[in-house]
Design an enzyme around this catalytic site. Structure first.
Site, PDB file in Angstrom:
ATOM      1  CE  LYS A 267      -6.097  -9.716  12.328  1.00  0.00           C
ATOM      2  NZ  LYS A 267      -5.833  -8.816  13.456  1.00  0.00           N
TER       3      LYS A 267
ATOM      4  CG  HIS B 139      -2.138  -0.912   0.980  1.00  0.00           C
ATOM      5  ND1 HIS B 139      -2.054  -2.276   1.131  1.00  0.00           N
ATOM      6  CD2 HIS B 139      -3.408  -0.655   0.580  1.00  0.00           C
ATOM      7  CE1 HIS B 139      -3.233  -2.816   0.844  1.00  0.00           C
ATOM      8  NE2 HIS B 139      -4.070  -1.861   0.512  1.00  0.00           N
TER       9      HIS B 139
END
Lengths: 292, 191
Positions: free
Chosen positions: B103, B36
Site C-alpha cells: 500500500k 528486505h
C-alpha cells in the site's frame, strides 16, 4: 482484579474489531460521495465490507493493531498499580486470542516475545479528577498512520509558514499532501498548536479522543478544522491516495502554551481504521457503559 | 476486473496498465522490513520460497494456531511499501518477481525495476485486513519465523480472488506520481 481484567479485555476486543459509530457514519457518507465506478469507490466499498466482517467475526479490523494507548480518568486514591497490572494481563491475553497482533519489538535486538508487553507497551495515561467515576479510553494506532505524523517548527521557510493560524494551516495541509496513500486514507487529523516536541505530539493524539462531529469551542479553531477538511477534500488525493473526493474525514485541533522561542505544529494522522473506544467502570471493575 | 493466476508470465504483466483492478489467485509470499534488509545483506531464502514469476506481499499478518494446531490467518492487510524502496528493485531483479502487493506506492527505483524486469505494483486496500484475510484460503508454510517473529516472517499463502489495483505498471506509469503532482498543484491554488 478479575472483573477489571475481563472489562479491559472486552475493551481491547471491541476497539480492535468494531469501528466507533461516529467514524462509521463518516465512512458511509464518503462511500456515497465517491463517483461510482472509480477505484476510489471500489476502495470505499472494500472498507465498508471490512468493517462489517471484522465486527461479525470479532477479528481485527486491521492486522496492525497498533500502539496500545490507554487514557484513564480516575478519582483521588485510585490504585494505578493494580490497574496497570490488569491492563498488562488483558493485553497479553488479547494478543493470545488474536485481537492484537504480536506487535511489540525490542528496538535493540529486534526480538518480538509475542506478548505485546515491554517498555512503552502498553502506554497508560492517568488523570485524576474530582469525581468518583472511572473511565477508560483506548486508542489502537497503527504504524502506517503513525509514520506519516509530522511536526513543524514555525516559521518554516519552505512552506512560507509564519507564526500565525495561516502558517499552521499551511503546515497541516502539507502534512496531508505528504501523507497521501501511506496513511490509509481517508484519514482523521489530530493536531496540536504549541507545546514542546513531546507534549505537542501527545496533545495531538488526545484530540483523537474527540467525537468526529463535535465542534471546537474556540471559534477560530472550529473554522480552521472545517477549512482543513474542506480544502483537503478538494486536492483529489482520495481514499488510499487513489484519487477521489474523500481525503479527510475530520480534523481536530487543540492548543497548548509554548515558549517564546518555540512554535510547533504537531500532526497525528489516524487512518480510516480509527480504533477508539471507551468505557466507564463500576467500583467492582465491571463495565457500566460505553463512551463512543 | 482482470483475473491473474500465479505463476504470472511476463506478457500478462506487460498487458497491465495503471488503474486496472485485478483479482489474484495462487501463491503469495509475505515479506516486509526484516526480510528486505536480510536479502539486501546477502541472506539466503529457504528453497521452498520460490518467487520466480511470483508475487511478494508486504504484509505482517495476524496468524494464530487453531484447535488442531493448524495456522489460521485472522487478519492480513498490506503494510506501507515505501520503507522497502531502497531494496525492492534488487529483490525484483534477483528473485524474478512479477508482482509486489502493498500500500501507499513506491518510488522511482522500483518503477524502473518494474519496467526493466516485467513487474507491477499491486495496491491493496490498507486496513482491509478482514476482506483480504477472507481471500487467503490456506496458510501453506512459514519461514524465518524464529529469526523475525510472526509479523515479519515469510508466510506462504494460497489466495483466491485477492483484490488489488495496478498503481505502478511495467511501462513507467505510476498513479502515485500522478496524484502527488496533481494534489500539489491543486494545493498551491488554495494557499
Amino acid at each position: 482484579m478479575n472483573l477489571l481484567h475481563d472489562s479491559l479485555l472486552e475493551l481491547i476486543r471491541r476497539t480492535s474489531t468494531e469501528i466507533p459509530d461516529d467514524v462509521h457514519r463518516a465512512i458511509l457518507a464518503s462511500l456515497e460521495n465517491e463517483r461510482k465506478g472509480t477505484i476510489a469507490a471500489s476502495a470505499m466499498k472494500i472498507i465498508d465490507q471490512n468493517i462489517a466482517l471484522a465486527k461479525t467475526k470479532s477479528q481485527p479490523i486491521c492486522q496492525d493493531t497498533g500502539s496500545i494507548i490507554f487514557y484513564v480518568e480516575c478519582p483521588v486514591g485510585f490504585d494505578q498499580m493494580t490497574f496497570t497490572e490488569a491492563a498488562r494481563a488483558a493485553v497479553k491475553q488479547a494478543t493470545a486470542k488474536g485481537y492484537l497482533r504480536q506487535n511489540s519489538v525490542d528496538s535493540l535486538t529486534g526480538r518480538n516475545d509475542g506478548t505485546n508487553l515491554g517498555p512503552g507497551s502498553p502506554t497508560l495515561h492517568f488523570h485524576q479528577h474530582a469525581s468518583d467515576a472511572v473511565s477508560v479510553k483506548l486508542i489502537l494506532k497503527g504504524g502506517g498512520c503513525e509514520n506519516v505524523g509530522a511536526q513543524y517548527s514555525l516559521p518554516h521557510t519552505g512552506l512560507n509558514a509564519n507564526r500565525d493560524l495561516d502558517g499552521c494551516r499551511k503546515a497541516i495541509l502539507d502534512a496531508v499532501v505528504q501523507a497521501q496513500g501511506k496513511g490509509c486514507g481517508p484519514g482523521i487529523l489530530g493536531v496540536c498548536i504549541g507545546g514542546d516536541r513531546a507534549t505537542g505530539y501527545e496533545h495531538s493524539k488526545v484530540q483523537l479522543l474527540r467525537l468526529l462531529d463535535d465542534r471546537n469551542p474556540h471559534p477560530d479553531l472550529a473554522r480552521l478544522e472545517q477549512d482543513i477538511v474542506e480544502t483537503s477534500n478538494q486536492l483529489g488525493i482520495g481514499p488510499m491516495g487513489f484519487g477521489g473526493k474523500t481525503t479527510l474525514l475530520g480534523c481536530k485541533i487543540g492548543v497548548l502554551n509554548r515558549l517564546p522561542a518555540s512554535y510547533f505544529v504537531s500532526v497525528s494522522y489516524m487512518c480510516w481504521a480509527y480504533r477508539r473506544h471507551g468505557v466507564t467502570l463500576r467500583a467492582d471493575g465491571t463495565i457500566a457503559g460505553w463512551l463512543y | 476486473m482482470i483475473k491473474l493466476t500465479t505463476p504470472i508470465s511476463e506478457s500478462t504483466i506487460r498487458s497491465l496498465k495503471v488503474g486496472d483492478e485485478v483479482l489474484l489467485t495462487g501463491t503469495v509470499f509475505t515479506g516486509r522490513d526484516a526480510v528486505h534488509k536480510y536479502l539486501h545483506d546477502g541472506g539466503q531464502l529457504p528453497p521452498e520460497v520460490n518467487l520466480r514469476e511470483g508475487v511478494l506481499y508486504h504484509c505482517g499478518p495476524v496468524v494464530i494456531k487453531d484447535d488442531q494446531g493448524r495456522w489460521k490467518c485472522v487478519a492480513a492487510g498490506p503494510t506501507t511499501s515505501i520503507r522497502e524502496e531502497p531494496y525492492q528493485w534488487q529483490v525484483i531483479r534477483d528473485l524474478g518477481l512479477r508482482g509486489v502487493i502493498g500500500k501507499g506506492g513506491m518510488g522511482d527505483k522500483t518503477l524502473k525495476a518494474c519496467q526493466e524486469h516485467g513487474c507491477v505494483y499491486l495496491h491493496a486496500v490498507g486496513g482491509a485486513a478482514q476482506v483480504l484475510a477472507e481471500c487467503i484460503r490456506k496458510v501453506s508454510g512459514v519461514y524465518l519465523m524464529e529469526e523475525f517473529g510472526a509479523p515479519e516472517a515469510i508466510w506462504e499463502f494460497q489466495v483466491e480472488d485477492f483484490p488489488a489495483v495496478v498503481t505502478i505498471d511495467s511501462h513507467g506509469g505510476s498513479l502515485h506520481r500522478q496524484i502527488f503532482a496533481q494534489s500539489q498543484a491543486e494545493l498551491a491554488k488554495h494557499l
